[in-house]
Design a protein around this motif. Structure first.
Motif, PDB file in Angstrom:
ATOM      1  N   HIS A 127       0.811  -1.137  -0.036  1.00  0.00           N
ATOM      2  CA  HIS A 127       0.067   0.207   0.041  1.00  0.00           C
ATOM      3  C   HIS A 127       0.939   1.591   0.154  1.00  0.00           C
ATOM      4  O   HIS A 127       1.798   1.601   0.419  1.00  0.00           O
ATOM      5  CB  HIS A 127      -1.100   0.503   1.430  1.00  0.00           C
ATOM      6  N   SER A 128       0.205   2.592  -0.725  1.00  0.00           N
ATOM      7  CA  SER A 128       1.001   3.457  -0.481  1.00  0.00           C
ATOM      8  C   SER A 128       0.955   4.338   0.517  1.00  0.00           C
ATOM      9  O   SER A 128      -0.025   3.627   1.351  1.00  0.00           O
ATOM     10  CB  SER A 128       0.356   4.192  -2.076  1.00  0.00           C
ATOM     11  N   PRO A 129       1.380   5.044   0.821  1.00  0.00           N
ATOM     12  CA  PRO A 129       0.850   6.410   2.191  1.00  0.00           C
ATOM     13  C   PRO A 129       0.131   6.746   1.781  1.00  0.00           C
ATOM     14  O   PRO A 129      -0.609   6.871   2.579  1.00  0.00           O
ATOM     15  CB  PRO A 129       2.585   7.006   2.087  1.00  0.00           C
ATOM     16  N   VAL A 130      -0.306   6.990   0.505  1.00  0.00           N
ATOM     17  CA  VAL A 130      -2.409   7.956   0.353  1.00  0.00           C
ATOM     18  C   VAL A 130      -2.600   6.814   0.845  1.00  0.00           C
ATOM     19  O   VAL A 130      -3.699   7.086   2.062  1.00  0.00           O
ATOM     20  CB  VAL A 130      -2.129   8.061  -0.987  1.00  0.00           C
ATOM     21  N   GLU A 131      -2.942   5.047   0.076  1.00  0.00           N
ATOM     22  CA  GLU A 131      -3.386   4.292   0.600  1.00  0.00           C
ATOM     23  C   GLU A 131      -3.299   4.174   2.138  1.00  0.00           C
ATOM     24  O   GLU A 131      -4.364   3.715   3.087  1.00  0.00           O
ATOM     25  CB  GLU A 131      -3.265   3.202  -0.236  1.00  0.00           C
ATOM     26  N   GLN A 132      -2.485   3.446   2.713  1.00  0.00           N
ATOM     27  CA  GLN A 132      -2.417   3.789   4.035  1.00  0.00           C
ATOM     28  C   GLN A 132      -2.849   4.353   5.406  1.00  0.00           C
ATOM     29  O   GLN A 132      -3.456   3.847   6.068  1.00  0.00           O
ATOM     30  CB  GLN A 132      -0.207   3.620   4.366  1.00  0.00           C
ATOM     31  N   ALA A 133      -3.015   5.634   4.619  1.00  0.00           N
ATOM     32  CA  ALA A 133      -3.603   7.330   5.659  1.00  0.00           C
ATOM     33  C   ALA A 133      -4.684   6.637   5.373  1.00  0.00           C
ATOM     34  O   ALA A 133      -5.027   6.738   6.679  1.00  0.00           O
ATOM     35  CB  ALA A 133      -2.935   8.159   4.992  1.00  0.00           C
ATOM     36  N   ILE A 134      -5.106   5.799   4.324  1.00  0.00           N
ATOM     37  CA  ILE A 134      -6.989   5.617   4.470  1.00  0.00           C
ATOM     38  C   ILE A 134      -6.955   4.682   5.579  1.00  0.00           C
ATOM     39  O   ILE A 134      -7.965   4.408   6.536  1.00  0.00           O
ATOM     40  CB  ILE A 134      -7.627   5.523   3.380  1.00  0.00           C
ATOM     41  N   ARG A 135      -6.342   3.050   4.966  1.00  0.00           N
ATOM     42  CA  ARG A 135      -6.051   2.381   6.069  1.00  0.00           C
ATOM     43  C   ARG A 135      -5.934   2.618   7.584  1.00  0.00           C
ATOM     44  O   ARG A 135      -7.435   2.334   8.315  1.00  0.00           O
ATOM     45  CB  ARG A 135      -5.433   1.300   5.434  1.00  0.00           C
ATOM     46  N   LEU A 136      -5.197   3.484   7.696  1.00  0.00           N
ATOM     47  CA  LEU A 136      -5.453   3.092   9.334  1.00  0.00           C
ATOM     48  C   LEU A 136      -6.478   4.332  10.248  1.00  0.00           C
ATOM     49  O   LEU A 136      -7.039   4.646  11.264  1.00  0.00           O
ATOM     50  CB  LEU A 136      -4.204   4.197   9.665  1.00  0.00           C
TER      51      LEU A 136
END
Length: 264
Positions: free
Chosen positions: A252-261
């Motif tokens: 996951h990209s950092p953009v995706e990681q932020a949403i997942r978190l």
């Protein structure tokens, strides 16, 4: 493309800052010379005289979609390409062909009329009612929000206001709406009061500075209380493929990681 200096690549600490706070500031992301060339074009099209403040009659002028060589070059430096790779993922973004709209802000005691908190929605733009434009939890149509400073911007020069960490609240609002997402009208129904307790920072910096922001970051314009006009572009970084919040390989990209978190 020239090899990027490893010292200028985004650090792990900067990536973590982006995930947690929703933005990263990159100083000298493009040369001041390109900023100067870009400003000359914008002054030409503004109908204002850079040496005559009496000609700066409005608090803000919006200038159109700019794809001239200085703007294309500013959006595609090796530093920025490396940052796009780190934040969005290699092969997952499209090379900027233009820098979109420039809201040029002039020193003025008048209300600019556009200083409300908002997020930049990213699809349904064919609708003439901009409040019907939409965003969804996978940020359809936008990989990053970007702020390109084409002039030096201090605290009094109408810097964009950023609500730190607000992207997490917007992700939580969008998630239940699925692929259809929410319109700007729906997102703004409470005036973004859900993010009112977020700390605030101003997007200040020298010409050539770029802020790379999570697409869900809540931000606002403000009045100009300085002495020299502020030139800034606010283009999207377009995705080459949709965001994926459940990747089998975990990449996951950092953009995706932020949403997942935010959705945990």
């Amino acid at each position: 493309m020239p090899h990027i200096d490893a010292a200028r690549a985004l650090s792990d600490a900067q990536i973590q800052h982006f995930i947690e706070n929703g933005f990263v500031k990159i100083d000298a992301a493009f040369p001041r010379e390109l900023a100067e060339q870009g400003r000359a074009i914008l002054w030409r099209d503004s109908g204002c005289d850079p040496d005559d403040p009496a000609s700066w009659a409005k608090p803000v002028i919006r200038l159109g979609h700019y794809a001239d060589a200085p703007f294309r070059a500013a959006g595609n430096t090796p530093i920025l390409h490396a940052a796009y790779d780190r934040l969005v993922g290699p092969g997952r973004w499209r090379k900027p062909g233009a820098l979109g709209t420039f809201p040029v802000r002039f020193p003025s005691p008048d209300d600019p009329g556009d200083a409300g908190w908002h997020v930049d929605v990213s699809f349904g733009l064919e609708n003439l009612d901009f409040l019907s434009w939409r965003a969804n939890v996978r940020s359809k149509g936008r990989a990053l929000l970007m702020l390109f400073l084409f002039s030096d911007v201090g605290e009094r020069d109408a810097p964009t206001r950023i609500r730190i960490g607000s992207h997490r609240e917007i992700a939580r609002q969008l998630a239940p709406a699925g692929e259809e997402g929410l319109s700007l009208r729906e997102l703004a129904a409470n005036g973004f009061d859900e993010t009112a307790d977020c700390p605030e920072v101003a997007a200040v910096g020298e010409a050539g500075t770029v802020y790379l922001c999570h697409p869900f970051l809540v931000h606002s314009a403000q009045s100009h209380r300085g002495t020299r006009p502020r030139f800034m572009a606010q283009p999207p970084l377009l995705p080459a493929e949709p965001l994926v919040l459940e990747r089998a390989d975990g990449a996951h990209s950092p953009v995706e990681q932020a949403i997942r978190l935010a959705l945990r």
